[in-house]
Design a protein around this motif. Structure first.
Motif, PDB file in Angstrom:
ATOM      1  N   ALA A 104       0.830  -1.209   0.000  1.00  0.00           N
ATOM      2  CA  ALA A 104       0.000   0.000   0.000  1.00  0.00           C
ATOM      3  C   ALA A 104       0.861   1.254   0.000  1.00  0.00           C
ATOM      4  O   ALA A 104       0.567   2.233  -0.693  1.00  0.00           O
ATOM      5  CB  ALA A 104      -0.927  -0.003   1.213  1.00  0.00           C
ATOM      6  N   ARG A 105       1.933   1.220   0.782  1.00  0.00           N
ATOM      7  CA  ARG A 105       2.826   2.387   0.828  1.00  0.00           C
ATOM      8  C   ARG A 105       3.522   2.602  -0.512  1.00  0.00           C
ATOM      9  O   ARG A 105       3.662   3.735  -0.982  1.00  0.00           O
ATOM     10  CB  ARG A 105       3.860   2.219   1.934  1.00  0.00           C
ATOM     11  CG  ARG A 105       4.782   3.416   2.089  1.00  0.00           C
ATOM     12  CD  ARG A 105       5.695   3.260   3.288  1.00  0.00           C
ATOM     13  NE  ARG A 105       6.571   4.413   3.442  1.00  0.00           N
ATOM     14  CZ  ARG A 105       6.243   5.533   4.022  1.00  0.00           C
ATOM     15  NH1 ARG A 105       5.019   5.695   4.510  1.00  0.00           N
ATOM     16  NH2 ARG A 105       7.100   6.525   4.124  1.00  0.00           N
ATOM     17  N   SER A 106       3.949   1.506  -1.152  1.00  0.00           N
ATOM     18  CA  SER A 106       4.613   1.641  -2.456  1.00  0.00           C
ATOM     19  C   SER A 106       3.646   2.154  -3.516  1.00  0.00           C
ATOM     20  O   SER A 106       4.057   2.794  -4.478  1.00  0.00           O
ATOM     21  CB  SER A 106       5.200   0.291  -2.888  1.00  0.00           C
ATOM     22  OG  SER A 106       4.171  -0.662  -3.097  1.00  0.00           O
ATOM     23  N   ALA A 107       2.350   1.872  -3.331  1.00  0.00           N
ATOM     24  CA  ALA A 107       1.334   2.362  -4.258  1.00  0.00           C
ATOM     25  C   ALA A 107       0.791   3.724  -3.845  1.00  0.00           C
ATOM     26  O   ALA A 107      -0.157   4.220  -4.476  1.00  0.00           O
ATOM     27  CB  ALA A 107       0.187   1.356  -4.347  1.00  0.00           C
ATOM     28  N   ARG A 108       1.353   4.311  -2.777  1.00  0.00           N
ATOM     29  CA  ARG A 108       0.944   5.620  -2.271  1.00  0.00           C
ATOM     30  C   ARG A 108      -0.534   5.637  -1.857  1.00  0.00           C
ATOM     31  O   ARG A 108      -1.245   6.606  -2.110  1.00  0.00           O
ATOM     32  CB  ARG A 108       1.230   6.726  -3.296  1.00  0.00           C
ATOM     33  CG  ARG A 108       2.701   6.844  -3.685  1.00  0.00           C
ATOM     34  CD  ARG A 108       2.931   7.989  -4.654  1.00  0.00           C
ATOM     35  NE  ARG A 108       4.323   8.062  -5.052  1.00  0.00           N
ATOM     36  CZ  ARG A 108       5.293   8.652  -4.361  1.00  0.00           C
ATOM     37  NH1 ARG A 108       4.992   9.227  -3.188  1.00  0.00           N
ATOM     38  NH2 ARG A 108       6.529   8.681  -4.793  1.00  0.00           N
ATOM     39  N   GLN A 109      -0.966   4.544  -1.246  1.00  0.00           N
ATOM     40  CA  GLN A 109      -2.330   4.463  -0.737  1.00  0.00           C
ATOM     41  C   GLN A 109      -2.317   4.644   0.783  1.00  0.00           C
ATOM     42  O   GLN A 109      -1.540   3.989   1.475  1.00  0.00           O
ATOM     43  CB  GLN A 109      -2.969   3.115  -1.097  1.00  0.00           C
ATOM     44  CG  GLN A 109      -3.153   2.910  -2.594  1.00  0.00           C
ATOM     45  CD  GLN A 109      -3.861   1.611  -2.910  1.00  0.00           C
ATOM     46  OE1 GLN A 109      -4.390   0.937  -2.020  1.00  0.00           O
ATOM     47  NE2 GLN A 109      -3.900   1.242  -4.190  1.00  0.00           N
ATOM     48  N   SER A 110      -3.164   5.513   1.275  1.00  0.00           N
ATOM     49  CA  SER A 110      -3.193   5.829   2.704  1.00  0.00           C
ATOM     50  C   SER A 110      -4.257   5.012   3.425  1.00  0.00           C
ATOM     51  O   SER A 110      -5.319   4.711   2.869  1.00  0.00           O
ATOM     52  CB  SER A 110      -3.488   7.321   2.911  1.00  0.00           C
ATOM     53  OG  SER A 110      -2.497   8.118   2.281  1.00  0.00           O
ATOM     54  N   LEU A 111      -3.975   4.664   4.676  1.00  0.00           N
ATOM     55  CA  LEU A 111      -4.936   3.949   5.486  1.00  0.00           C
ATOM     56  C   LEU A 111      -6.132   4.841   5.796  1.00  0.00           C
ATOM     57  O   LEU A 111      -6.013   6.068   5.799  1.00  0.00           O
ATOM     58  CB  LEU A 111      -4.288   3.491   6.801  1.00  0.00           C
ATOM     59  CG  LEU A 111      -3.123   2.503   6.692  1.00  0.00           C
ATOM     60  CD1 LEU A 111      -2.606   2.147   8.086  1.00  0.00           C
ATOM     61  CD2 LEU A 111      -3.542   1.246   5.948  1.00  0.00           C
ATOM     62  N   PRO A 112      -7.295   4.253   6.030  1.00  0.00           N
ATOM     63  CA  PRO A 112      -8.473   5.078   6.354  1.00  0.00           C
ATOM     64  C   PRO A 112      -8.248   5.883   7.626  1.00  0.00           C
ATOM     65  O   PRO A 112      -7.537   5.444   8.539  1.00  0.00           O
ATOM     66  CB  PRO A 112      -9.587   4.042   6.529  1.00  0.00           C
ATOM     67  CG  PRO A 112      -8.897   2.749   6.787  1.00  0.00           C
ATOM     68  CD  PRO A 112      -7.605   2.810   6.035  1.00  0.00           C
ATOM     69  N   ARG A 113      -8.885   7.044   7.710  1.00  0.00           N
ATOM     70  CA  ARG A 113      -8.702   7.934   8.855  1.00  0.00           C
ATOM     71  C   ARG A 113      -9.985   8.119   9.675  1.00  0.00           C
ATOM     72  O   ARG A 113      -9.911   8.559  10.827  1.00  0.00           O
ATOM     73  CB  ARG A 113      -8.215   9.305   8.384  1.00  0.00           C
ATOM     74  CG  ARG A 113      -6.883   9.256   7.632  1.00  0.00           C
ATOM     75  CD  ARG A 113      -6.465  10.632   7.151  1.00  0.00           C
ATOM     76  NE  ARG A 113      -5.227  10.600   6.395  1.00  0.00           N
ATOM     77  CZ  ARG A 113      -4.018  10.654   6.942  1.00  0.00           C
ATOM     78  NH1 ARG A 113      -3.889  10.739   8.245  1.00  0.00           N
ATOM     79  NH2 ARG A 113      -2.940  10.625   6.169  1.00  0.00           N
ATOM     80  N   ASP A 114     -11.127   7.810   9.108  1.00  0.00           N
ATOM     81  CA  ASP A 114     -12.377   8.075   9.824  1.00  0.00           C
ATOM     82  C   ASP A 114     -12.721   6.923  10.768  1.00  0.00           C
ATOM     83  O   ASP A 114     -12.443   5.751  10.497  1.00  0.00           O
ATOM     84  CB  ASP A 114     -13.513   8.298   8.825  1.00  0.00           C
ATOM     85  CG  ASP A 114     -13.722   7.098   7.914  1.00  0.00           C
ATOM     86  OD1 ASP A 114     -14.773   6.454   8.014  1.00  0.00           O
ATOM     87  OD2 ASP A 114     -12.808   6.800   7.118  1.00  0.00           O
ATOM     88  N   ARG A 115     -13.367   7.252  11.876  1.00  0.00           N
ATOM     89  CA  ARG A 115     -13.722   6.268  12.894  1.00  0.00           C
ATOM     90  C   ARG A 115     -14.748   5.267  12.379  1.00  0.00           C
ATOM     91  O   ARG A 115     -14.730   4.092  12.777  1.00  0.00           O
ATOM     92  CB  ARG A 115     -14.267   6.980  14.133  1.00  0.00           C
ATOM     93  CG  ARG A 115     -13.222   7.781  14.899  1.00  0.00           C
ATOM     94  CD  ARG A 115     -13.842   8.352  16.166  1.00  0.00           C
ATOM     95  NE  ARG A 115     -12.856   9.099  16.943  1.00  0.00           N
ATOM     96  CZ  ARG A 115     -13.129   9.675  18.114  1.00  0.00           C
ATOM     97  NH1 ARG A 115     -14.369   9.608  18.621  1.00  0.00           N
ATOM     98  NH2 ARG A 115     -12.188  10.329  18.774  1.00  0.00           N
TER      99      ARG A 115
END
Length: 307
Positions: free
Chosen positions: A44-55
């Motif tokens: 995910a990091r290599s694809a520049r995808q961020s983890l969700p942030r909303d609760r």
């Protein structure tokens, strides 16, 4: 779907090897969740995808991680301590049937068609032909119940993920990584309950659980999530019918195991059943919800709709 079946189909083998090498079911569960999460976080990091942030998303991830990862991973490892591969294969193959019933009840099934129902039933009939569970021991007992519960848990998870997580704005790799990370967080606190084995696990057991974590968990889980997103929960669960076909075929090709007429017939029936569940999807994918026609642009448009 074929790659997913190949990777997922080897999972039972790696679990059995890890158990025989001295790892407890809870050890296997935690390690495969952690390694799978690590693999997907890197991707995910290599694809520049961020983890969700909303609760809200993380709240849904708690439920999905429990039913799709933490619980079934443990139940499969626990069940394989006492149940042979034939019974395990039949019980695992009930997942598409449970998934179809649950998905229809929740409204996440794409296309309630007699042909698809016939394919599901035919595929399960092929599984019965391959394994002939009436010739094997272990149809009752805690191990068999654990494997059946794992199949139901997968079905619940597939429907829940299709309804609340997949296609809701989070990038696919990041969503898969977040879910396995959550599963690791759920299982890690109970690791001390596994205790310590009298002998240290063998090198073979460690190799087996590493392969299971990287390929049989991380990569497999991401492919499964993509299949749910593309074709719905029942189509994703149908991969379960292909797992015994893969294992039997590999046994014949790699190990030189004999294939009887009953097993060959069962494999043909399974492939026919899977084909019936997917045949009409090739022409325009009618099982997917129809897209609304684009509205005519207003004179003072302030935004756009996502496709």
């Amino acid at each position: 779907m074929a790659v997913l079946a190949l990777l997922w189909g080897s999972g039972f083998l790696w679990i059995k090897v890890a158990l025989e090498g001295g790892l407890a079911p809870l050890h296997i569960t935690v390690i495969r969740c952690a390694l799978g999460a690590l693999v997907l976080l890197v991707l995910a990091r290599s694809a520049r995808q961020s983890l969700p942030r909303d609760r809200r998303t993380w709240g849904h991830l708690v439920v999905a991680a429990f039913f799709c990862n933490a619980l079934p991973f443990f139940l499969f490892s626990f069940g394989e301590q006492t149940v042979d591969s034939g019974v395990a294969g039949v019980l695992n193959a009930t997942t598409p049937l449970w998934s179809f019933v649950i998905a229809v009840g929740l409204g996440t099934e794409r296309g309630f068609r007699p042909l698809r129902v016939a394919g599901l039933l035919l595929g399960f009939g092929g599984i019965l032909l391959i394994f002939a569970p009436w010739h094997q021991a272990g149809l009752t007992g805690a191990g068999a119940l654990a494997l059946l519960a794992a199949a139901v848990s997968y079905a619940v998870a597939f429907a829940y993920m299709a309804r609340h997580l997949i296609g809701k704005g989070t990038a696919p790799l990041a969503l898969s990584a977040a879910q396995l990370a959550m599963a690791t967080g759920l299982t890690l606190p109970v690791l001390p309950a596994a205790g310590t084995a009298p002998d240290a696990p063998t090198t073979t057991a460690w190799i087996a659980v590493v392969v299971l974590g990287i390929f049989g968990t991380g990569i497999t889980f991401h492919l499964n999530s993509r299949l749910i997103a593309d074709e719905g929960p029942t189509a994703a669960a149908t991969v379960g019918y292909l797992l015994p076909v893969v294992s039997v075929a590999l046994g014949a090709v790699v190990l030189g195991e004999q294939l009887g007429l009953r097993v060959i017939a069962g494999m043909a029936v399974v492939l026919l059943g899977v084909g019936l569940t997917r045949g009409r999807q090739r022409a325009g994918k009618p099982d997917q919800p129809a897209r609304p026609a684009p509205a005519a642009p207003a004179a003072s448009a302030t935004g756009s709709t996502a496709g």
